[in-house]
Design a protein around this motif. Structure first.
Motif: not given
Length: 506
Positions: A101-102, A105-106, A146-147, A149-150, A153, A157
């Protein structure tokens, strides 16, 4: 149907490969950013590469939202990657799902930053100010996607809004959740201004103004929810009144519609966004591309369905999870007898494989056994609806129940529209608890449940009551506030020791 061309994770600062939605594209080779962006097609390929990191998004939702929730009771015979997610293990930092996930997305964020940087530096090569503006807006939409989503979770960030080298990235600490939201909101506000309302031809499926409005509404709603005393996605900001006009604009656009037949929303023959009016924003896949199934096709349809089921119907391509990931009894029993969504979403008939009979239900919403791919289990040909029109309507009802402008009758009308489609009688005086209960059945197997629980403010109460009722094996740990979010992946802690502090509780 169009395709998302998924690329292996690479450093988007150094390399940019391509991802194309139209069927006749060939990927470019490894070009450096300094020499690559020299024509309009280069910038289009750069934009498509940002979309490429959506490829695993639905699988992630199922593994980290659906399995985490009260919709799944996933105790396995052999410990699998989903077990510590489902049983709230504090030792999740090295879990493969958390790491993916990390990283993914990044990677999408780094690609978006590279595209934005190149538009600023070399935008004259695009040749069209209109196209340059649109590509910039698409990159900002996806960076925000994407941010968001992060943050749901992981909470805090690192904010990276421009291209950086790997050593530079290892000096950027995590920022507060409110600061992360500032970037997300600014990106989406810019995207709303500059994205078109629709597309034609090969561009159908790209982010539109309405996708950006819907996403921004979701951001305001997640931000408005309870913080549970931790630094997670909820901040208690109470911005429901900011979300509602955005949702209403999507509704008023006339471009989307409530499909009166539930099964048709997920039909393999109703995949085009121009015909499936429930799809506000899709993650797109195409099957049957020889030698490239992992790049073009989907795997999420079988993520929560067991391999033994496929073997029982004589499919030998190892479709399905290594073991059954059963739907919880609590969810299965919550459907009324007349609710047509149960038979469509859940497989409850049981099956026998190699002399062993399995009677526990599993999710099958995305499966059509007449469409099993011939080449690879990673080559299913169905899109994932990342933003669904029914969700827009029900989010509107949620905002009204939180005090945004509207009446109880508006809420009841929305919920009854959903219930009528499911074959259920109308209700009145719908409360927030009832709304979330209806959402649980409507969006089962779509990966929304954990985030709904976050937003409800009742996550701890609901989950712990469910555990007490469901967990006969006493495998699931009590859910505490720290478990509302996941740990920072161990790979990130090891990359720059001392830079990040681990989320409390892990």
């Amino acid at each position: 149907m169009k395709k998302i061309f998924f690329l292996s994770t690479i450093s988007a600062v150094i390399l940019m490969a391509s991802c194309k939605k139209d069927l006749n594209q060939v990927p470019i080779s490894n070009s450096t950013t300094a020499t690559f962006y020299k024509s309009p097609s280069d910038f289009l390929q750069g934009a498509n590469a940002v979309y490429a990191d959506l490829h695993n998004y639905p699988v992630r939702l199922l593994n980290m939202s659906e399995i985490r929730s009260d919709n799944i009771y996933g105790v396995s015979v052999t410990v699998r990657d989903w077990d510590p997610v489902n049983d709230f293990s504090p030792s999740l930092a090295a879990n493969a799902y958390v790491t993916e996930a990390w990283a993914t997305d990044f990677n999408g964020i780094f690609r978006a930053n590279t595209l934005l940087d190149q538009i600023a530096k070399n935008g004259s090569f695009i040749g069209s100010a209109l196209l340059a503006t649109r590509l910039q807006a698409e990159a900002k939409f996806l960076r925000a996607f994407y941010y968001f989503d992060l943050v749901k979770y992981f909470g805090k960030l690192p904010i990276i809004d421009h291209p950086v080298t790997a050593p530079e990235a290892n000096t950027i600490n995590r920022s507060s959740v409110p600061d992360v939201y500032k970037l997300i909101i600014a990106d989406l506000q810019a995207a709303i201004t500059d994205l078109p309302t629709s597309y034609t031809g090969v561009d159908v499926g790209r982010a539109t103004k309405y996708a950006a409005e819907a996403l921004l509404a979701q951001v305001y709603m997640a931000k408005s929810a309870s913080n549970y005393g931790i630094e997670g996605p909820g901040t208690g900001s109470n911005e429901w009144n900011l979300a509602l006009p955005l949702l209403q604009d999507v509704i008023n656009s006339g471009q989307f519609a409530f499909n009166p037949v539930y099964s048709s929303v997920f039909s393999y023959t109703n995949q085009s966004p121009t015909t499936n009016k429930e799809a506000v924003f899709d993650v797109m896949y195409t099957s049957g591309i020889s030698g490239s199934a992992d790049l073009y096709g989907a795997s999420f349809p079988w993520t929560l369905a067991p391999n033994t089921y496929f073997l029982s119907i004589k499919d030998t391509k190892s479709n399905g999870s290594l073991e059954i990931i059963p739907v919880s009894n609590d969810l299965a029993n919550s459907y009324a007898a007349a609710d047509t969504r149960k038979a469509f979403s859940l497989y409850t008939a049981g099956y026998t494989n190699a002399g062993t009979t399995e009677i526990r239900p599993f999710f099958k919403k995305w499966l059509d056994i007449t469409k099993i791919p011939t080449a690879s289990r990673f080559d299913w040909g169905i899109n994932y609806i990342a933003i669904r029109y029914t969700d827009i309507l029900m989010l509107k009802a949620e905002c009204i129940l939180h005090g945004a402008p509207g009446a109880q009758g508006d809420v009841d009308a929305i919920v009854n529209q959903v219930r009528t489609r499911a074959g259920l009688p109308s209700v009145s005086g719908v409360t927030l608890d009832q709304l979330f209960d209806e959402r649980r059945r409507e969006f089962a197997d779509e990966g929304l449940r954990w985030f709904d629980l976050q937003r409800s403010g009742n996550l701890l109460t609901i989950m712990n009551a469910w555990i007490a009722k469901e967990d006969a094996q006493k495998a699931i740990k009590p859910v505490v506030a720290n478990y509302v979010i996941y740990p920072v992946p161990q790979t990130q802690l090891d990359a720059a020791p001392g830079l990040y502090s681990q989320n409390p509780g892990y």
